[in-house]
Design a protein around this motif. Structure first.
Motif, PDB file in Angstrom:
ATOM      1  N   VAL A  19       0.862  -1.177   0.000  1.00  0.00           N
ATOM      2  CA  VAL A  19       0.000   0.000   0.000  1.00  0.00           C
ATOM      3  C   VAL A  19       0.898   1.227   0.000  1.00  0.00           C
ATOM      4  CG1 VAL A  19      -1.858   1.235   1.168  1.00  0.00           C
ATOM      5  CG2 VAL A  19      -1.742  -1.269   1.328  1.00  0.00           C
ATOM      6  N   THR A  20       0.917   1.958  -1.105  1.00  0.00           N
ATOM      7  CA  THR A  20       1.705   3.181  -1.169  1.00  0.00           C
ATOM      8  C   THR A  20       0.882   4.306  -0.558  1.00  0.00           C
ATOM      9  OG1 THR A  20       0.948   3.690  -3.411  1.00  0.00           O
ATOM     10  CG2 THR A  20       2.982   2.418  -3.206  1.00  0.00           C
ATOM     11  N   GLY A  21       1.547   5.183   0.187  1.00  0.00           N
ATOM     12  CA  GLY A  21       0.828   6.237   0.883  1.00  0.00           C
ATOM     13  C   GLY A  21      -0.072   5.652   1.962  1.00  0.00           C
ATOM     14  N   GLY A  22       0.319   4.502   2.487  1.00  0.00           N
ATOM     15  CA  GLY A  22      -0.535   3.737   3.371  1.00  0.00           C
ATOM     16  C   GLY A  22      -0.531   4.123   4.833  1.00  0.00           C
ATOM     17  N   ALA A  23       0.156   5.192   5.198  1.00  0.00           N
ATOM     18  CA  ALA A  23       0.243   5.572   6.611  1.00  0.00           C
ATOM     19  C   ALA A  23      -0.722   6.693   6.992  1.00  0.00           C
ATOM     20  CB  ALA A  23       1.676   5.974   6.960  1.00  0.00           C
ATOM     21  N   SER A  24      -1.498   7.196   6.035  1.00  0.00           N
ATOM     22  CA  SER A  24      -2.459   8.253   6.365  1.00  0.00           C
ATOM     23  C   SER A  24      -3.566   8.282   5.311  1.00  0.00           C
ATOM     24  CB  SER A  24      -1.770   9.623   6.430  1.00  0.00           C
ATOM     25  OG  SER A  24      -1.263   9.984   5.161  1.00  0.00           O
ATOM     26  N   GLY A  25      -4.639   8.945   5.664  1.00  0.00           N
ATOM     27  CA  GLY A  25      -5.741   9.179   4.730  1.00  0.00           C
ATOM     28  C   GLY A  25      -6.341   7.913   4.147  1.00  0.00           C
ATOM     29  N   ILE A  26      -6.621   7.952   2.858  1.00  0.00           N
ATOM     30  CA  ILE A  26      -7.236   6.820   2.167  1.00  0.00           C
ATOM     31  C   ILE A  26      -6.316   5.607   2.222  1.00  0.00           C
ATOM     32  CG2 ILE A  26      -8.002   5.955  -0.086  1.00  0.00           C
ATOM     33  CD1 ILE A  26      -8.953   8.854  -0.674  1.00  0.00           C
ATOM     34  N   GLY A  27      -5.016   5.826   2.086  1.00  0.00           N
ATOM     35  CA  GLY A  27      -4.067   4.712   2.149  1.00  0.00           C
ATOM     36  C   GLY A  27      -4.117   3.992   3.483  1.00  0.00           C
ATOM     37  N   LEU A  28      -4.263   4.739   4.565  1.00  0.00           N
ATOM     38  CA  LEU A  28      -4.383   4.133   5.891  1.00  0.00           C
ATOM     39  C   LEU A  28      -5.669   3.324   5.992  1.00  0.00           C
ATOM     40  CD1 LEU A  28      -3.456   3.664   8.780  1.00  0.00           C
ATOM     41  CD2 LEU A  28      -4.474   5.878   9.388  1.00  0.00           C
ATOM     42  N   ALA A  29      -6.757   3.849   5.474  1.00  0.00           N
ATOM     43  CA  ALA A  29      -8.027   3.119   5.492  1.00  0.00           C
ATOM     44  C   ALA A  29      -7.909   1.808   4.711  1.00  0.00           C
ATOM     45  CB  ALA A  29      -9.150   3.984   4.925  1.00  0.00           C
ATOM     46  N   ILE A  30      -7.215   1.848   3.592  1.00  0.00           N
ATOM     47  CA  ILE A  30      -6.988   0.637   2.799  1.00  0.00           C
ATOM     48  C   ILE A  30      -6.127  -0.343   3.591  1.00  0.00           C
ATOM     49  CG2 ILE A  30      -5.835  -0.270   0.742  1.00  0.00           C
ATOM     50  CD1 ILE A  30      -6.743   2.386  -0.657  1.00  0.00           C
ATOM     51  N   SER A  31      -5.071   0.162   4.220  1.00  0.00           N
ATOM     52  CA  SER A  31      -4.201  -0.691   5.031  1.00  0.00           C
ATOM     53  C   SER A  31      -4.993  -1.376   6.135  1.00  0.00           C
ATOM     54  CB  SER A  31      -3.072   0.136   5.666  1.00  0.00           C
ATOM     55  OG  SER A  31      -2.222   0.672   4.686  1.00  0.00           O
ATOM     56  N   GLU A  32      -5.816  -0.621   6.842  1.00  0.00           N
ATOM     57  CA  GLU A  32      -6.614  -1.169   7.939  1.00  0.00           C
ATOM     58  C   GLU A  32      -7.579  -2.244   7.441  1.00  0.00           C
ATOM     59  OE1 GLU A  32      -6.712   2.717  10.880  1.00  0.00           O
ATOM     60  OE2 GLU A  32      -8.241   2.542   9.325  1.00  0.00           O
ATOM     61  N   ARG A  33      -8.206  -1.988   6.304  1.00  0.00           N
ATOM     62  CA  ARG A  33      -9.173  -2.950   5.770  1.00  0.00           C
ATOM     63  C   ARG A  33      -8.484  -4.235   5.318  1.00  0.00           C
ATOM     64  NH1 ARG A  33     -14.753  -3.096   5.219  1.00  0.00           N
ATOM     65  NH2 ARG A  33     -15.158  -5.137   4.313  1.00  0.00           N
ATOM     66  N   LEU A  34      -7.351  -4.105   4.646  1.00  0.00           N
ATOM     67  CA  LEU A  34      -6.622  -5.296   4.218  1.00  0.00           C
ATOM     68  C   LEU A  34      -6.191  -6.132   5.419  1.00  0.00           C
ATOM     69  CD1 LEU A  34      -4.486  -3.806   1.321  1.00  0.00           C
ATOM     70  CD2 LEU A  34      -6.255  -5.557   1.096  1.00  0.00           C
ATOM     71  N   LEU A  35      -5.710  -5.479   6.458  1.00  0.00           N
ATOM     72  CA  LEU A  35      -5.323  -6.198   7.675  1.00  0.00           C
ATOM     73  C   LEU A  35      -6.520  -6.892   8.307  1.00  0.00           C
ATOM     74  CD1 LEU A  35      -2.845  -3.647   9.233  1.00  0.00           C
ATOM     75  CD2 LEU A  35      -2.289  -5.977   8.510  1.00  0.00           C
ATOM     76  N   ALA A  36      -7.644  -6.201   8.380  1.00  0.00           N
ATOM     77  CA  ALA A  36      -8.855  -6.774   8.969  1.00  0.00           C
ATOM     78  C   ALA A  36      -9.331  -7.999   8.200  1.00  0.00           C
ATOM     79  CB  ALA A  36      -9.971  -5.729   9.024  1.00  0.00           C
ATOM     80  N   GLU A  37      -9.030  -8.026   6.903  1.00  0.00           N
ATOM     81  CA  GLU A  37      -9.458  -9.142   6.070  1.00  0.00           C
ATOM     82  C   GLU A  37      -8.366 -10.181   5.883  1.00  0.00           C
ATOM     83  OE1 GLU A  37     -12.103  -8.681   2.901  1.00  0.00           O
ATOM     84  OE2 GLU A  37     -12.836  -6.729   3.575  1.00  0.00           O
ATOM     85  N   GLY A  38      -7.305 -10.102   6.697  1.00  0.00           N
ATOM     86  CA  GLY A  38      -6.329 -11.176   6.754  1.00  0.00           C
ATOM     87  C   GLY A  38      -5.080 -11.039   5.918  1.00  0.00           C
ATOM     88  N   ALA A  39      -4.914  -9.951   5.200  1.00  0.00           N
ATOM     89  CA  ALA A  39      -3.728  -9.781   4.361  1.00  0.00           C
ATOM     90  C   ALA A  39      -2.487  -9.460   5.196  1.00  0.00           C
ATOM     91  CB  ALA A  39      -3.954  -8.657   3.347  1.00  0.00           C
TER      92      ALA A  39
END
Length: 78
Positions: A14-34
């Motif tokens: 996840v590029t730009g994954g530490a804030s904003g939309i990227g963080l939301a994507i990171s959180e969702r991927l983690l929640a779904e087991g990635a």
């Protein structure tokens, strides 16, 4: 509602994954087991993300416009 585990045994970057939309994507991927590698230009945000999720994420400070940064981060993630 319990999240689905659609990404178990999958890896994502996840590029730009530490804030904003990227963080939301990171959180969702983690929640779904990635397992995820989060690349961002902000060291402080990456540190906070690592503190929050621990070994579930690999973080790297990356400027995606720099091929050397991307290659280094790719090797670290692998």
């Amino acid at each position: 509602m319990i999240p689905m585990k659609r990404f178990v045994e999958r890896c994502a970057v996840v590029t730009g994954g530490a804030s904003g939309i990227g963080l939301a994507i990171s959180e969702r991927l983690l929640a779904e087991g990635a397992r995820i590698a989060v690349w961002d230009a902000d060291d402080a945000r990456l540190h906070a993300l690592k503190q929050r999720f621990g070994t579930a994420v690999v973080t790297a400070t990356v400027d995606v416009a720099e091929a050397g940064d991307v290659e280094r981060a790719e090797q670290e993630a692998i």
